[in-house]
Design an enzyme around this catalytic site. Structure first.
Site, PDB file in Angstrom:
ATOM      1  N   TYR A 303       0.816  -1.232   0.000  1.00  0.00           N
ATOM      2  CA  TYR A 303       0.000   0.000   0.000  1.00  0.00           C
ATOM      3  C   TYR A 303       0.836   1.263   0.000  1.00  0.00           C
ATOM      4  O   TYR A 303       0.292   2.337   0.249  1.00  0.00           O
ATOM      5  CB  TYR A 303      -0.876   0.085   1.260  1.00  0.00           C
ATOM      6  CG  TYR A 303      -1.612  -1.157   1.656  1.00  0.00           C
ATOM      7  CD1 TYR A 303      -2.674  -1.626   0.898  1.00  0.00           C
ATOM      8  CD2 TYR A 303      -1.280  -1.834   2.829  1.00  0.00           C
ATOM      9  CE1 TYR A 303      -3.376  -2.752   1.297  1.00  0.00           C
ATOM     10  CE2 TYR A 303      -1.991  -2.959   3.229  1.00  0.00           C
ATOM     11  CZ  TYR A 303      -3.032  -3.407   2.447  1.00  0.00           C
ATOM     12  OH  TYR A 303      -3.723  -4.509   2.840  1.00  0.00           O
ATOM     13  N   CYS A 328      13.898 -10.788  -3.487  1.00  0.00           N
ATOM     14  CA  CYS A 328      14.229 -10.431  -4.870  1.00  0.00           C
ATOM     15  C   CYS A 328      13.096  -9.705  -5.563  1.00  0.00           C
ATOM     16  O   CYS A 328      12.479 -10.244  -6.499  1.00  0.00           O
ATOM     17  CB  CYS A 328      14.600 -11.680  -5.644  1.00  0.00           C
ATOM     18  SG  CYS A 328      16.083 -12.395  -4.985  1.00  0.00           S
ATOM     19  N   TYR A 357      -1.833  -6.104  11.030  1.00  0.00           N
ATOM     20  CA  TYR A 357      -1.585  -6.451   9.629  1.00  0.00           C
ATOM     21  C   TYR A 357      -0.086  -6.551   9.329  1.00  0.00           C
ATOM     22  O   TYR A 357       0.366  -6.224   8.246  1.00  0.00           O
ATOM     23  CB  TYR A 357      -2.272  -5.436   8.687  1.00  0.00           C
ATOM     24  CG  TYR A 357      -3.741  -5.269   9.000  1.00  0.00           C
ATOM     25  CD1 TYR A 357      -4.634  -6.278   8.685  1.00  0.00           C
ATOM     26  CD2 TYR A 357      -4.220  -4.131   9.636  1.00  0.00           C
ATOM     27  CE1 TYR A 357      -5.987  -6.149   8.995  1.00  0.00           C
ATOM     28  CE2 TYR A 357      -5.574  -3.996   9.945  1.00  0.00           C
ATOM     29  CZ  TYR A 357      -6.440  -5.004   9.620  1.00  0.00           C
ATOM     30  OH  TYR A 357      -7.775  -4.879   9.937  1.00  0.00           O
TER      31      TYR A 357
HETATM   32  N1  LLP Z   1     -14.451  -5.260  10.116  1.00  0.00           N
HETATM   33  C1  LLP Z   1     -14.437  -5.537   8.805  1.00  0.00           C
HETATM   34  C2  LLP Z   1     -15.655  -6.026   8.168  1.00  0.00           C
HETATM   35  C3  LLP Z   1     -13.262  -5.363   8.060  1.00  0.00           C
HETATM   36  O1  LLP Z   1     -13.272  -5.639   6.764  1.00  0.00           O
HETATM   37  C4  LLP Z   1     -12.097  -4.887   8.704  1.00  0.00           C
HETATM   38  C5  LLP Z   1     -10.865  -4.729   7.964  1.00  0.00           C
HETATM   39  C6  LLP Z   1     -12.161  -4.604  10.076  1.00  0.00           C
HETATM   40  C7  LLP Z   1     -13.358  -4.803  10.753  1.00  0.00           C
HETATM   41  C8  LLP Z   1     -10.989  -4.096  10.850  1.00  0.00           C
HETATM   42  O2  LLP Z   1     -10.521  -2.885  10.366  1.00  0.00           O
HETATM   43  P1  LLP Z   1      -9.466  -2.032  11.237  1.00  0.00           P
HETATM   44  O3  LLP Z   1     -10.160  -1.608  12.495  1.00  0.00           O
HETATM   45  O4  LLP Z   1      -8.321  -2.904  11.552  1.00  0.00           O
HETATM   46  O5  LLP Z   1      -9.101  -0.915  10.356  1.00  0.00           O
HETATM   47  N2  LLP Z   1      -4.427  -5.056   5.385  1.00  0.00           N
HETATM   48  C9  LLP Z   1      -4.891  -3.688   5.440  1.00  0.00           C
HETATM   49  C10 LLP Z   1      -6.197  -3.558   6.153  1.00  0.00           C
HETATM   50  C11 LLP Z   1      -7.308  -4.363   5.559  1.00  0.00           C
HETATM   51  C12 LLP Z   1      -8.533  -4.219   6.366  1.00  0.00           C
HETATM   52  C13 LLP Z   1      -9.579  -5.158   5.947  1.00  0.00           C
HETATM   53  N3  LLP Z   1     -10.727  -5.095   6.754  1.00  0.00           N
HETATM   54  C14 LLP Z   1      -3.806  -2.827   6.094  1.00  0.00           C
HETATM   55  O6  LLP Z   1      -2.744  -3.351   6.387  1.00  0.00           O
HETATM   56  O7  LLP Z   1      -3.999  -1.639   6.277  1.00  0.00           O
END
Ligand code: LLP
Length: 406
Positions: A303, A328, A357
């Site tokens: 990202y 790599c 994450y």
């Molecule tokens: N609930 C649902 C339905 C979600 O899809 C997500 C995250 C969360 C809760 C939690 O979101 P948070 O509070 O952690 O922002 N890999 C990405 C983030 C992808 C999030 C996907 N869904 C990153 O590293 O930023």
């Protein structure tokens, strides 16, 4: 975190994830307290960090779990999170996952399409049970965040339109095998503006009112996750303002507010530690090559996410350097133009805000062992995931018959 990082690195080696469990508790309590006096459930988004010890600790704090695979549901249950606090979401669930979720009698299965409702109804009927469901609605608001983590617009794959949702509720209410008691939305991650949250809450609360008018009583109002955190110089939403916004929007409705924070609890409760292998220059460009890489912490590569990087106890005039790993790929970097002092082999770099994450998105790419995870709790360190070994990596291949190749 109160402990000497050098000592920890000596003990556990690098690359390494280090988590501050006392801070996790602080974050959890700050959110819970913001909703005090209201019925609320924190269903931690397991995808942010699914380490079993962490889940066990969150279970002790009273947390529920928001899961997106049966694997996450099983982790949550194994860690002792109560089944009546577990939600199973996600746009695509296999039949076997739906069946197991129903058998395990968790709080809610969150539906994201009519086709999915059909599958859940059929499987519930086969099992002779009534599936408690919620429906993820897409309120079509712009979350004002990174497009990859924005989910509340019609162009995203998540949820269903409001009118479709209403028809689904009407259908579910009549079905003997479906019990529609929840409503869900999640407009995106790393939200730092309150206005889209307010807008989404109001839209969805109106739908709840219109359902109430036709005798469909929703009990769980799930606002998803997404609360933003400080990676760089953001001003995050204050939990009290967040709570007030939601509470105001659902005024007059008797609902349990469900939240699914992941990042809010974990991002700044964790750091990633990596050691300098060497420095090099290509023309004018300075590179610091470290032992951690994109397979360990993917966010910068995937990202272009910013993670603050600092050298531990190192003086000297700082100059910009790209911090890169041994993988790599040109996209293998942890930071670009990071102001760093001159570094030597063995110096330690701290990559901040890596608790969410980080490990969960790691892989064995380039046949690298996945790293160890350590928790700090009340001034003591505890290994919560061993560093993988080469034999861990090849176990599932080695155990297959390969005599056909000979
Ligand atoms: N609930 C649902 C339905 C979600 O899809 C997500 C995250 C969360 C809760 C939690 O979101 P948070 O509070 O952690 O922002 N890999 C990405 C983030 C992808 C999030 C996907 N869904 C990153 O590293 O930023």
């Amino acid at each position: 975190m109160g402990l000497d990082i050098k000592t920890l690195v000596k003990k556990y080696d690098t690359p390494l994830y280090l988590y501050d469990f006392n801070r996790v508790e602080k974050q959890y309590s700050s959110l819970k307290e913001a909703f005090s006096g209201k019925k609320s459930l924190i269903a931690y988004a397991v995808k942010a960090n699914s380490n079993l010890s962490l889940l066990k600790y969150l279970a002790k704090l009273g947390s529920g779990a928001d899961c997106v695979s049966i694997g996450e549901v099983k982790r949550a249950l194994k860690a002792g999170i109560k089944k009546y606090k577990i939600i199973f979401s996600g746009v695509g669930k296999r039949d076997s996952e739906i069946r197991e979720a129903l058998e395990r009698d968790i709080l809610l299965i969150n539906l994201e399409s009519e086709a999915e409702m059909e599958r859940v109804e059929i499987i519930a009927k086969e099992l002779g049970v009534e599936a408690r469901i919620s429906i993820r609605v897409n309120p079509n608001v712009d979350a004002q965040t990174h497009p990859y983590i924005s989910t509340g617009l019609r162009e995203n794959k998540f949820g269903v339109d409001l009118d479709v949702a209403k028809q689904m509720y009407i259908y579910a209410k009549k079905s003997e095998n479906l019990n529609p008691i929840g409503i869900h939305f999640h407009i995106g991650s790393q939200l730092i503006e309150l206005s889209p949250i307010k807008e989404a809450c109001e839209i969805v609360a109106d739908l709840v009112r219109s359902l109430e008018a036709i005798d469909i009583d929703i009990r769980f109002f799930d606002v998803g996750g997404g609360l933003g955190v400080v990676y760089n110089n953001e001003t995050p939403i204050n939990p009290t303002d967040y709570a007030l916004t939601i509470i105001r929007a659902i005024k007059g409705l008797d609902l349990t507010i469900v939240m699914e924070p992941g990042r809010y609890l974990m991002a700044n409760s964790g750091i990633f530690l990596t050691k300098v292998l060497y420095e090099k220059r290509n023309g004018d460009k300075r590179f610091v090559i470290v032992d951690g890489a994109m397979n360990d912490l993917l966010r910068p590569s995937l990202y272009s996410a910013y993670h603050k990087i600092e050298a531990l106890q190192k003086d000297g005039e700082k100059s910009p350097a790209d911090v890169v790993g041994p993988v790599c790929e040109s996209g293998d970097f942890l930071g670009k133009d990071v102001p760093l002092p001159p570094l030597d082999h063995g110096d330690i770099l701290i990559v901040h805000s890596a608790g969410a994450y980080g490990f969960t998105m790691s892989s064995n790419y380039n046949s690298r062992d996945r790293v160890a995870e350590v928790a700090i709790y009340n001034g003591k360190d505890y290994l919560i995931r061993k560093r993988e070994s080469f034999s861990d990596q090849i176990r599932l291949e080695e155990s297959c018959d390969s005599t056909w190749i000979d």
